[in-house]
Design an enzyme around this catalytic site. Structure first.
Site, PDB file in Angstrom:
ATOM      1  N   ASP A   1       0.863  -1.182   0.000  1.00 52.30           N
ATOM      2  CA  ASP A   1       0.000   0.000   0.000  1.00 52.30           C
ATOM      3  C   ASP A   1       0.896   1.227   0.000  1.00 52.30           C
ATOM      4  O   ASP A   1       1.734   1.382   0.883  1.00 52.30           O
ATOM      5  CB  ASP A   1      -0.899   0.004   1.240  1.00 52.30           C
ATOM      6  CG  ASP A   1      -1.776   1.249   1.294  1.00 52.30           C
ATOM      7  OD1 ASP A   1      -2.609   1.413   0.379  1.00 52.30           O
ATOM      8  OD2 ASP A   1      -1.627   2.053   2.226  1.00 52.30           O
TER       9      ASP A   1
ATOM     10  N   ASP B   1      -2.889   0.713   7.051  1.00 51.37           N
ATOM     11  CA  ASP B   1      -2.109   0.513   5.821  1.00 51.37           C
ATOM     12  C   ASP B   1      -1.799  -0.966   5.588  1.00 51.37           C
ATOM     13  O   ASP B   1      -1.749  -1.426   4.452  1.00 51.37           O
ATOM     14  CB  ASP B   1      -0.804   1.321   5.885  1.00 51.37           C
ATOM     15  CG  ASP B   1      -1.053   2.823   5.800  1.00 51.37           C
ATOM     16  OD1 ASP B   1      -2.160   3.219   5.380  1.00 51.37           O
ATOM     17  OD2 ASP B   1      -0.146   3.597   6.161  1.00 51.37           O
TER      18      ASP B   1
ATOM     19  N   CYS C   1     -16.978  -7.118  12.090  1.00 53.11           N
ATOM     20  CA  CYS C   1     -16.456  -8.272  12.828  1.00 53.11           C
ATOM     21  C   CYS C   1     -15.500  -7.897  13.955  1.00 53.11           C
ATOM     22  O   CYS C   1     -15.073  -8.762  14.728  1.00 53.11           O
ATOM     23  CB  CYS C   1     -15.772  -9.255  11.874  1.00 53.11           C
ATOM     24  SG  CYS C   1     -14.117  -8.751  11.353  1.00 53.11           S
TER      25      CYS C   1
ATOM     26  N   GLU D   1      -1.223  -1.275  -6.152  1.00 53.33           N
ATOM     27  CA  GLU D   1      -2.434  -0.660  -6.657  1.00 53.33           C
ATOM     28  C   GLU D   1      -2.072   0.120  -7.924  1.00 53.33           C
ATOM     29  O   GLU D   1      -1.065   0.819  -7.945  1.00 53.33           O
ATOM     30  CB  GLU D   1      -2.955   0.323  -5.613  1.00 53.33           C
ATOM     31  CG  GLU D   1      -4.431   0.275  -5.391  1.00 53.33           C
ATOM     32  CD  GLU D   1      -4.789   1.135  -4.187  1.00 53.33           C
ATOM     33  OE1 GLU D   1      -5.940   1.550  -4.118  1.00 53.33           O
ATOM     34  OE2 GLU D   1      -3.920   1.395  -3.349  1.00 53.33           O
TER      35      GLU D   1
HETATM   36 ZN   LIG Z   1     -14.414  -7.433   9.479  1.00 53.23          ZN
END
Ligand SMILES: [Zn+2]
Length: 262
Positions: free
Chosen positions: A32, A212, A205, A116
């Site tokens: 990233d 990052d 969750c 990316e």
């Molecule tokens: Zn999650």
């Protein structure tokens, strides 16, 4: 020969006879590229350094004011301009050194590097979190802010491709939307999960990670690759990799020296 920032440069093109290895023992990694940290890996490594010192930034700012007052075409104007170029030259050299070192480390360790695609990356990230608030001097300060915020994203990619020719590392670009807002564990996308520049805490969750690192893992996943280097990797030649097993005999295929794979 070229002249840059008051220095002359002589370039030589040398054929070193090196060939790109067909096999690489490392595991895949996602990277990233950010504003706060130049490059963060899916394995949790941070690659960053300060490219411009506070003293240089201050000096550059003063020179900018001087330049604005100097008459265009005057000797003074040229002198100030040259001083600005010398300062920026040092910054550029530091950035180039950082990119080359990071690229060497990353390509040595990893067989696949997923980035990316910058054309699809949300570039507005670089417009927020600047040191200056919008004001009348925005245009004047833009040059300096660009220098401070410029983490050498594109240069890092070029350095990685260059270094990869010596290690056999594959560079993969992915169009990864919402990598910073997606939970790497449950895959739920929520902007509110990004608590701050550094903290990611999934609203669904509860998974927590450095923002990052979470993004870098999503980038790795976007290429169809799993975070851990198990035997069930998803794509391409990485399937053939055996990171911890015995090396296979390398087929005797001719490889052209110094020719990028992409
Ligand atoms: Zn999650």
């Amino acid at each position: 020969m070229s002249r840059r920032n008051g220095h002359w440069f002589v370039s030589f093109l040398v054929d070193d006879g090196a060939v790109t290895p067909e096999h690489h023992a490392g595991a895949p990694v996602g990277i990233d590229r950010g504003v706060a940290v130049a490059a963060t890996t899916s394995t949790g490594d941070f690659h960053d350094r300060e490219f411009i010192t506070p003293g240089e930034a201050e000096r550059y700012r003063r020179l900018q004011h001087k330049l604005a007052r100097a008459k265009k075409g005057s000797r003074n104007h040229a002198r100030v301009r040259a001083a600005m170029n010398r300062t920026m030259g040092r910054v550029t050299a530091r950035r180039a050194g950082f990119c080359a070192q990071s690229a060497h480390q990353l390509t040595t360790r990893h067989n696949v590097i997923v980035l990316e695609d910058l054309r699809t990356k949300n570039m507005t990230a670089s417009a927020s979190g600047t040191m200056d608030k919008p004001g009348k001097n925005v245009a004047q300060k833009r040059g300096l802010n660009r220098a401070i915020l410029d983490k050498g994203w594109h240069r890092l990619e070029l350095a990685l491709r260059n270094a990869a020719r010596y290690t056999g590392t594959e560079i993969v670009l992915v169009n990864a939307a919402y990598t910073s807002q997606t939970c790497n564990v449950c895959k739920v996308v929520d902007a509110k999960s990004r608590k701050s520049q550094a903290v990611f805490a999934c609203t669904a969750c509860g998974h927590q990670a450095h923002a990052d690192v979470n993004a870098a893992r999503n980038i790795l996943n976007a290429a169809g690759l799993a975070v851990s280097a198990c035997g069930d990797l998803g794509v391409g030649r990485s399937v053939k990799q055996e990171p911890s097993g015995p090396r296979e005999a390398v087929p005797d295929q001719p490889v052209l020296a110094g020719i990028p794979r992409h």
